[in-house]
Design a protein around this motif. Structure first.
Motif, PDB file in Angstrom:
ATOM      1  N   GLY A 627       1.011  -1.274   0.131  1.00 53.94           N
ATOM      2  CA  GLY A 627       0.042  -0.075  -0.255  1.00 53.94           C
ATOM      3  C   GLY A 627       0.659   1.272  -0.205  1.00 53.94           C
ATOM      4  O   GLY A 627       1.923   1.130  -0.489  1.00 53.94           O
ATOM      5  N   ALA A 628       0.177   2.250   0.416  1.00 56.26           N
ATOM      6  CA  ALA A 628       1.088   3.849   0.158  1.00 56.26           C
ATOM      7  C   ALA A 628       2.142   3.639   1.513  1.00 56.26           C
ATOM      8  O   ALA A 628       1.956   2.951   2.448  1.00 56.26           O
ATOM      9  N   MET A 629       3.267   4.038   1.204  1.00 54.61           N
ATOM     10  CA  MET A 629       4.146   4.074   1.861  1.00 54.61           C
ATOM     11  C   MET A 629       4.079   4.485   3.431  1.00 54.61           C
ATOM     12  O   MET A 629       4.423   3.840   4.421  1.00 54.61           O
ATOM     13  N   TYR A 684      -2.512  -9.029   0.996  1.00 56.58           N
ATOM     14  CA  TYR A 684      -3.836  -7.706   1.125  1.00 56.58           C
ATOM     15  C   TYR A 684      -3.126  -6.370   0.603  1.00 56.58           C
ATOM     16  O   TYR A 684      -1.844  -6.206   0.799  1.00 56.58           O
ATOM     17  N   TYR A 685      -3.851  -5.892  -0.158  1.00 57.83           N
ATOM     18  CA  TYR A 685      -3.550  -4.355  -0.326  1.00 57.83           C
ATOM     19  C   TYR A 685      -4.446  -3.340   0.255  1.00 57.83           C
ATOM     20  O   TYR A 685      -5.650  -3.458   0.332  1.00 57.83           O
ATOM     21  N   ILE A 686      -3.767  -2.364   1.049  1.00 54.08           N
ATOM     22  CA  ILE A 686      -4.624  -1.333   1.578  1.00 54.08           C
ATOM     23  C   ILE A 686      -4.543   0.035   0.628  1.00 54.08           C
ATOM     24  O   ILE A 686      -3.693   0.518   0.343  1.00 54.08           O
ATOM     25  N   LEU A 687      -5.999   0.119  -0.046  1.00 53.03           N
ATOM     26  CA  LEU A 687      -6.103   1.015  -0.820  1.00 53.03           C
ATOM     27  C   LEU A 687      -6.913   2.362  -0.324  1.00 53.03           C
ATOM     28  O   LEU A 687      -7.884   2.288   0.707  1.00 53.03           O
ATOM     29  N   GLU A 688      -6.266   3.430  -0.370  1.00 48.37           N
ATOM     30  CA  GLU A 688      -6.868   4.953   0.011  1.00 48.37           C
ATOM     31  C   GLU A 688      -7.557   5.555  -1.018  1.00 48.37           C
ATOM     32  O   GLU A 688      -6.564   6.090  -1.908  1.00 48.37           O
ATOM     33  N   GLU A 689      -8.624   5.766  -1.015  1.00 47.38           N
ATOM     34  CA  GLU A 689      -9.305   6.394  -2.116  1.00 47.38           C
ATOM     35  C   GLU A 689      -8.858   7.867  -2.322  1.00 47.38           C
ATOM     36  O   GLU A 689      -8.966   8.504  -3.290  1.00 47.38           O
ATOM     37  N   SER A 690      -8.511   8.582  -1.111  1.00 46.48           N
ATOM     38  CA  SER A 690      -7.947   9.965  -1.286  1.00 46.48           C
ATOM     39  C   SER A 690      -6.830  10.247  -2.294  1.00 46.48           C
ATOM     40  O   SER A 690      -6.609  11.135  -2.640  1.00 46.48           O
ATOM     41  N   TRP A 691      -5.973   8.887  -2.370  1.00 48.52           N
ATOM     42  CA  TRP A 691      -4.696   9.393  -2.983  1.00 48.52           C
ATOM     43  C   TRP A 691      -5.267   9.143  -4.749  1.00 48.52           C
ATOM     44  O   TRP A 691      -4.416   9.557  -5.375  1.00 48.52           O
TER      45      TRP A 691
END
Length: 758
Positions: A627-629, A684-691
């Motif tokens: 996911g995001a760093m 698992y991938y942690i997705l952040e919609e804001s990005w």
């Protein structure tokens, strides 16, 4: 500062020494040669004078600290000897040290107060404190936590040297890669401290239950040095408090007056937000490293000023170099600017070849020690810093050949400068090719993007973050409001006038011995050149103004220098001038301090807390995340799960991994992205919609509205123009993650996607 008379061609009748005046500086900048070194109020001694040659009886060995009565007296004497202060009285030295200690306590209290106001750190739970260490701060702290919680200290060190969690499935030596010696040392201190306190039965922490309200469950909060996070932060703040003591001594020594130390400290406080960010980001590498740069530059100043070098000064410089380089990968670039400045000072004649050669040898030894302690980190040997040291060493060895060139003095300066510049670049290129190192290639690309239209994925991640962009236009205005910039410009112009006066004599073909007499006070020229180097760094990358602003505070101390402004002090008392300037500075300076004191907040990140709790209780211990760093650092720290990417972006392999992970925010097909994630063994991938929808600082976790072209899909359009115009994959997965992914957790910020294995 002392006017050092070096003209050996002038025979002057000796005069009896006069008693020191009341206005004489407490740190006069005397050289290591105490006997026969004239002060501001003394006539130069003739070369033939030996001092008290006719007296009999024992005398102290030259260069050794004089004996004093009692332990305190001996310590004061040794300190005066180490800093070249033997002419200053013992009372003056102790007064200076007491003022330095007061400055240290004041700064420690200031940054501790700001940190507590901003986070309410003392009332946070363990998880909340860990989440407060955002992005790379959390990554660094995780290794401290690993050693602290290990069965033994050596077992903890072995674990971070054989780390399987940070770049799964790779096993890496994080002590080699991430400059983690501060965490190792602090963890050892923590373990020793807690064992001693337990042994003698002293309580090291107090815990209580904190009610958070709003339907949230109560948490347990512990305060005291027995809590790992509190201990970790406390040591950082103590170190940075001691840094202010060094700044006071630095300003006093450079200017030759305690008023100069006062100016340096107050300028630092009045421009505190521009000087440091330790109160907001304690675990960053600069928090550990920069205080040792202040010590290192103080020692360089002392070495440049001294007429004779002693082994102790060089050993101290070597140790400070090592302590500056070990905690921070960026230190090599700062030392490059220092070596370049010192080389320029040598080329124009302000220091002799012997002195520069010794400094170069010390830097080489320091670099070799760091290379060994970092387990052969090849980035050190292939750096511009290492190449520059080798080229300067070669130039010094070839000096006789340079002197045979029948050209003007100015042409000789240019030849040596070009030889250093092109030699350093070529040698750096060759060593990188030979060793196959591309870890620092992004630095060159980043600088290229500053001047040209070059863009790629990595440079956009950097330049879209405000701290890596050009310096804000408001920054010089803020310097001007506190009068820091005007004072430094006055000092800089005074130094430039001295340089021009000295250069004019050489270029006018005056006699060599006159040149030797004129070219004195090389430490002033060095500081002026270092100021230019830091200015260039600060303008190109805003984050690096943390070098520029403190150095400006040190330079401001020279407003008290009799060497530069003695003509003015003959007419007006220096104290009147200094206090008038400080009074004017305090108008905006006190407003800046009040603004900092008014920052009151309380850390809370409920969406991430929910995410971490879900990961800890709903996934297997060996489940691999991507996911995001910034988020990955928290997952590794608090959930102890393996991750495939992290915020330490200084490795070429890690940058390639991050690019694959961030393809989730590109316009590529879901099947293609899933295939690459499976190769990395991601579960698992942690997705952040804001990005997907906001322009954010992608190297940090703080959402910032930045200029157009900085959202992740727009960055990918530069990297992957073939898919430009398509709907970003992240937008599609927010609506429906099937068939390639399965949504297993979701809240207002995070969406966890399980990778469907084929």
């Amino acid at each position: 500062m002392v006017l050092q008379a070096r003209n050996k061609h002038r025979e002057a009748a000796p005069k009896p020494p006069q008693p020191p005046r009341a206005s004489q500086s407490p740190l006069r900048g005397a050289s290591d040669v105490g006997a026969g070194e004239p002060g501001p109020e003394r006539a130069p001694l003739s070369p033939g004078r030996k001092g008290a040659a006719g007296r009999k009886g024992p005398r102290a060995e030259p260069g050794a600290p004089p004996a004093g009565g009692g332990l305190g007296g001996r310590l004061a004497a040794r300190l005066r000897w180490a800093l070249g202060l033997r002419r200053a009285g013992r009372g003056r030295t102790w007064t200076t040290l007491l003022l330095a200690v007061f400055a240290a306590v004041l700064h420690w209290s200031h940054i501790t107060h700001l940190f507590e106001n901003d986070r309410h750190f003392s009332h946070l739970s363990t998880l909340e404190r860990e989440m407060a260490f955002r992005t790379e701060m959390g990554l660094y702290y995780s290794y401290f936590k690993t050693i602290v919680e290990a069965p033994s200290f050596l077992n903890g060190v072995w674990m971070i040297m054989n780390d399987k969690l940070t770049e799964y499935p790779l096993v890496i030596n994080t002590l080699k890669r991430f400059n983690l010696y501060p965490e190792v040392i602090l963890a050892s201190w923590y373990r020793i401290y807690t064992k001693i306190m337990d042994l003698i039965g002293i309580q090291t922490k107090i815990c209580w239950t904190v009610t958070r309200g709003e339907g949230l469950s109560p948490i347990e909060s512990c305060e005291g040095l027995g809590d790992p996070a509190c201990f970790y932060v406390a040591v950082i703040f103590i170190l940075n408090g001691l840094m202010m003591a060094l700044f006071f001594i630095y300003g006093t020594y450079l200017s030759g007056s305690r008023l100069g130390g006062l100016v340096t400290v107050l300028c630092f406080f009045f421009n505190h937000g521009e000087c440091t960010r330790v109160m907001w980001t304690p675990p960053l590498r600069e928090s550990f490293s920069y205080p040792f740069l202040v010590l290192q530059m103080l020692l360089v100043t002392h070495i440049l000023r001294a007429t004779k070098l002693y082994r102790g000064s060089l050993i101290a410089l070597c140790i400070s170099n090592v302590f500056f380089m070990l905690p921070w990968q960026f230190a090599q670039f700062v030392l490059l600017t220092q070596i370049a400045s010192l080389f320029a000072v040598y080329v124009v004649g302000y220091i002799d070849i012997c002195k520069l050669r010794k400094i170069i040898y010390i830097h080489m030894i320091s670099l070799a020690l760091c290379f060994v302690l970092m387990f052969g980190n090849s980035m050190l040997l292939t750096s511009y810093y290492a190449s520059s040291l080798v080229i300067i060493w070669g130039i010094l060895a070839m000096k006789p050949h340079f002197l045979k060139i029948n050209v003007s003095e100015l042409s000789l300066w240019v030849i040596q400068g070009c030889f250093w510049l092109f030699g350093t670049v070529i040698l750096k290129y060759l060593t990188s090719k030979i060793f196959g190192i591309a870890d620092d290639a992004h630095i060159g690309n980043l600088l290229t993007s500053k001047f040209f239209s070059y863009k790629d994925f990595d440079t956009l991640l950097y330049t879209c973050a405000a701290e890596f962009d050009f310096m804000e236009k408001e920054t010089p205005l803020r310097y001007t409001k506190t009068l820091l910039l005007p004072v430094v410009l006055v000092v800089f112009v005074a130094i430039v006038r001295k340089i021009i006066s000295d250069m004019w004599g050489v270029l006018a073909k005056q006699q060599t011995h006159v040149r030797k007499h004129q070219f004195d006070h090389g430490e002033l020229v060095y500081h002026a050149l270092q100021l230019l180097a830091y200015t260039a760094l600060g303008i190109l990358i805003m984050r690096l103004k943390l070098f520029l602003t403190p150095h400006m505070c040190v330079m401001a101390s020279l407003i008290c220098s009799r060497q530069l402004f003695g003509w003015l002090f003959c007419k007006v008392h220096p104290g009147a001038i200094v206090f008038a300037i400080l009074a004017a500075m305090s108008i905006q300076g006190s407003a800046n301090l009040q603004t900092q004191w008014n920052i009151v907040g309380e850390f809370s990140n409920l969406p991430q807390e929910e995410l971490i709790e879900w990961i800890k209780y709903s996934t297997k211990p060996d489940a691999v995340f991507a996911g995001a760093m910034p988020t990955m650092a928290s997952v590794k720290l608090s959930a102890l799960r393996p991750i495939v990417n992290h915020p330490h972006y200084e490795d070429a392999g890690l940058r390639a991994r991050t690019k694959i992970v961030y393809s989730m925010y590109s316009r590529k097909a879901a099947e293609e992205v899933k295939r690459e994630l499976i190769k990395l063994k991601v579960n698992y991938y942690i997705l952040e919609e804001s990005w997907c929808v906001r322009r954010s600082n992608h190297l940090c976790c703080i959402d910032l509205v930045l200029r157009p072209g900085c959202s992740m899909p727009e960055i990918w359009d530069v990297e992957d123009p073939a898919n430009a115009g398509k709907t970003p994959l992240c937008n599609l997965l927010v609506k429906d993650s099937k068939p390639h992914f399965t949504t297993v957790f979701q809240n207002s910020v995070y969406k966890v996607l399980e990778v469907v294995k084929e």
